[in-house]
Design an enzyme around this catalytic site. Structure first.
Site: not given
Ligand code: NVA
Ligand code: CP
Length: 309
Positions: A108, A135, A138, A226, A265, A293
């Site tokens: 990540r 992502h 997801q 989101d 998500c 997930r």
């Molecule tokens: N768009 C959000 C998704 C979190 C799972 C982010 O990148 O923070």
């Molecule tokens: N939806 C998602 O990726 O959640 P986290 O940021 O908690 O991993």
């Protein structure tokens, strides 16, 4: 050739469908068992997944950890800040070293270029656990959830309201491969990346961009949103103000199909991108989505090791 899972558009629709089919079957096969029970045949016995996080996570961290356990393998979780990566060791060198210890790497990261570089230099599968650009895991879970509740993806209409962010990018790619349309309601300054939209359209994808939230959501089968401020982004009152008309409210849900599903998500901000009545209401399937997930990622890992497709 090493199979990496970096972006949905790297795969074809048949492969994505095969991964989703496997996830559905495997989920049903273990229903009712304790969460730590290993799947029959321990498909990834003796395999170790390393997870590297440059950003916070609850779902990705936990679901990947459980995924590899249920497949018979084990995991290690590392925050980049406690690795040499966090003090300047290159992504390429990190890739080469981790490849000598573990069987797969999930990353990540705040910079999509890093996951591309990791995959370039790793000899083991690399999985995208979220970047600033996409992502994909997801959206595999999102599609699994829609398949469970509606039995089909092709021909459905998904409406996205809000920021044109990393999650939307993967939805647009998925729609072009699995033949569902994506209608985006967002301010002009927050549209999804033009190259992603153009590439999806070139693949035959149906993507429309609307200024009007009402227009985007009309007759949708699935409504998705989101957070308005993704990890690593600046807050900014101007951005929040621009997104106000795109909050998913009961009124907007009323313009979608009567049985439309609501997806998010998570983590969510009730009263910002979505009203509490919607996210906690009867059309919301967010807990199934979060659970999926796990099931989607088990199938993704099996695909990485050549057990699917
Ligand atoms: N768009 C959000 C998704 C979190 C799972 C982010 O990148 O923070
Ligand atoms: N939806 C998602 O990726 O959640 P986290 O940021 O908690 O991993």
């Amino acid at each position: 050739m090493t199979r990496h899972f970096l972006d949905l558009a790297d795969l074809d629709g048949n492969t994505l469908a095969a991964i989703l089919d496997d996830a559905l079957v495997a989920k049903q096969a273990r229903a009712g068992q304790p969460r730590g029970a290993v799947d029959e045949g321990a498909p990834l016995a003796d395999h170790v997944l390393a997870m590297v996080f440059e950003k916070n996570s609850t779902r990705t961290r936990t679901s990947f950890d459980m995924a590899i356990r249920q497949l018979g393998g084990t995991s290690m979780v590392m925050d980049s800040g406690s690795m040499q990566l966090g003090r300047g060791e290159t992504v390429a060198d990190t890739a080469r070293v981790l490849s000598r210890y573990v069987d797969a790497i999930m990353l990540r990261t705040d910079d999509h270029a890093k996951i591309v570089e990791l995959a370039e230099y790793a000899d083991v599968p690399v999985v995208n656990g979220l970047t600033d650009r996409s992502h994909p895991c997801q959206i595999m879970a999102d599609m699994l959830t829609v398949l469970e509740h509606r039995s089909r993806l092709a021909g459905t209409k998904w409406a996205w309201l809000g920021d044109g962010n990393n999650v939307l990018t993967s939805i647009i790619e998925a729609g072009s491969l699995l033949k569902f349309s994506v209608a985006v309601g967002c301010p002009e300054a927050l549209e999804p990346p033009a190259d992603i939209v153009d590439a999806a359209r070139d693949r035959g994808g149906e993507v429309s961009i609307h200024r009007s939230a009402e227009e985007a959501v009309a007759d949708a089968d699935v409504v998705v949103t989101d957070t308005w401020i993704s990890m690593g982004q600046e807050g900014g009152e101007a951005k929040l103000a621009a997104l106000e008309p795109y909050r998913v409210t009961p009124n907007l849900m009323g313009r979608a199909k009567p049985d439309a599903l609501f997806l998010h998500c998570l983590p969510a901000h009730r009263g910002e991108e979505v009203s509490a009545e919607v996210i906690d209401g009867p059309q919301s399937v967010i807990w199934d989505e979060a659970e999926n997930r796990l099931h989607a990622q088990k199938a993704i890992l099996r695909w990485c090791f050549g057990q699917i497709g």
